[in-house]
Design a protein around this motif. Structure first.
Motif, PDB file in Angstrom:
ATOM      1  N   TYR A 106      35.860  42.679  36.404  1.00 39.33           N
ATOM      2  CA  TYR A 106      37.082  43.212  36.050  1.00 39.33           C
ATOM      3  C   TYR A 106      37.306  43.157  34.541  1.00 39.33           C
ATOM      4  N   ARG A 139      39.935  42.844  31.613  1.00 42.07           N
ATOM      5  CA  ARG A 139      41.245  42.353  31.271  1.00 42.07           C
ATOM      6  C   ARG A 139      42.195  43.117  30.250  1.00 42.07           C
ATOM      7  N   MET A 163      45.009  43.330  34.763  1.00 43.25           N
ATOM      8  CA  MET A 163      43.742  43.719  35.104  1.00 43.25           C
ATOM      9  C   MET A 163      43.453  44.619  35.763  1.00 43.25           C
TER      10      MET A 163
END
Length: 221
Positions: free
Chosen positions: A101, A103, A108
């Motif tokens: 992911y 951020r 996110m």
């Protein structure tokens, strides 16, 4: 020298929050969700992978693209989005962010998620929702559904919240938010409720008039 962003290695998948519209397949055998903006034309399941909406072959999330699932860090921020007129009938999803992911300050972007819980707001009349009914729009092969109290859409085919959770699978939990504060006040004098009460009274009056007419004919009056 090229600076690299710090890498996170959490012990458990991060939790995020997002809004979406619940959907039912045309045959009523499957349930899922569809986004409210980017990627809104591609429904997804409780456990699903994101794909690049631009048709590129890279895996989401790609740094040089804005594809992938999106979520916010705060449940309150997600609930705030449902105040916008175009998102009033959306539900709030609590998701587990799986895999890589990226951020950002408020949320996110990632490529795989599991929907753990669904928070359903009140019916349009202000009462607590007990089912989903047809929202009068959809996508090819899918019907968008919206929260209903069980009394505002009697002629429409509906599915209970528990049945929707069963169709969605993967142990997802659905919670109906209690109607409180302004919603209760609005429900006391809502226009749809007043129309429904007036229609019911008119139907009863017609029935009594019919019965009186029958009695009058039998007595020879």
């Amino acid at each position: 020298m090229r600076l690299r962003l710090p890498q996170e290695r959490p012990a458990e998948p991060p939790t995020g929050y997002k809004i979406a519209y619940p959907v039912l397949s045309r045959d009523g055998a499957r349930a899922g969700f569809t986004g409210v903006s980017l990627g809104g034309g591609a429904p997804y399941g409780v456990l699903d992978d994101a794909h690049c909406v631009y048709g590129r072959r890279h895996r989401a999330p790609a740094r040089r693209c804005d594809c992938g699932f999106h979520c916010l860090h705060s449940a309150e921020a997600a609930l705030g989005l449902t105040c916008a007129g175009q998102h009033r009938r959306a539900v709030v999803l609590e998701v587990s962010v799986l895999g890589p992911y990226i951020r950002y300050e408020r949320g996110m972007r990632y490529g795989r998620q599991r929907v753990r819980a669904v928070r359903v707001g009140p019916c349009a009349c202000g009462r607590t929702a007990t089912r989903f009914t047809d929202a009068d729009w959809g996508l090819p092969g899918w019907r968008v559904v919206a929260a209903d109290c069980g009394g505002c859409g009697p002629v429409r085919a509906g599915v209970s919240l528990a049945e929707f959770a069963r169709l969605a699978g993967e142990g997802v939990t659905i919670v109906a938010e209690d109607a409180a504060g302004p919603y209760e006040e609005a429900a006391d004098a809502s226009v749809p409720e007043l129309f429904a009460e007036a229609a019911l009274l008119q139907a009863r009056l017609d029935w009594f008039q019919g019965q009186l007419a029958k009695l009058g004919g039998r007595s020879g009056v």
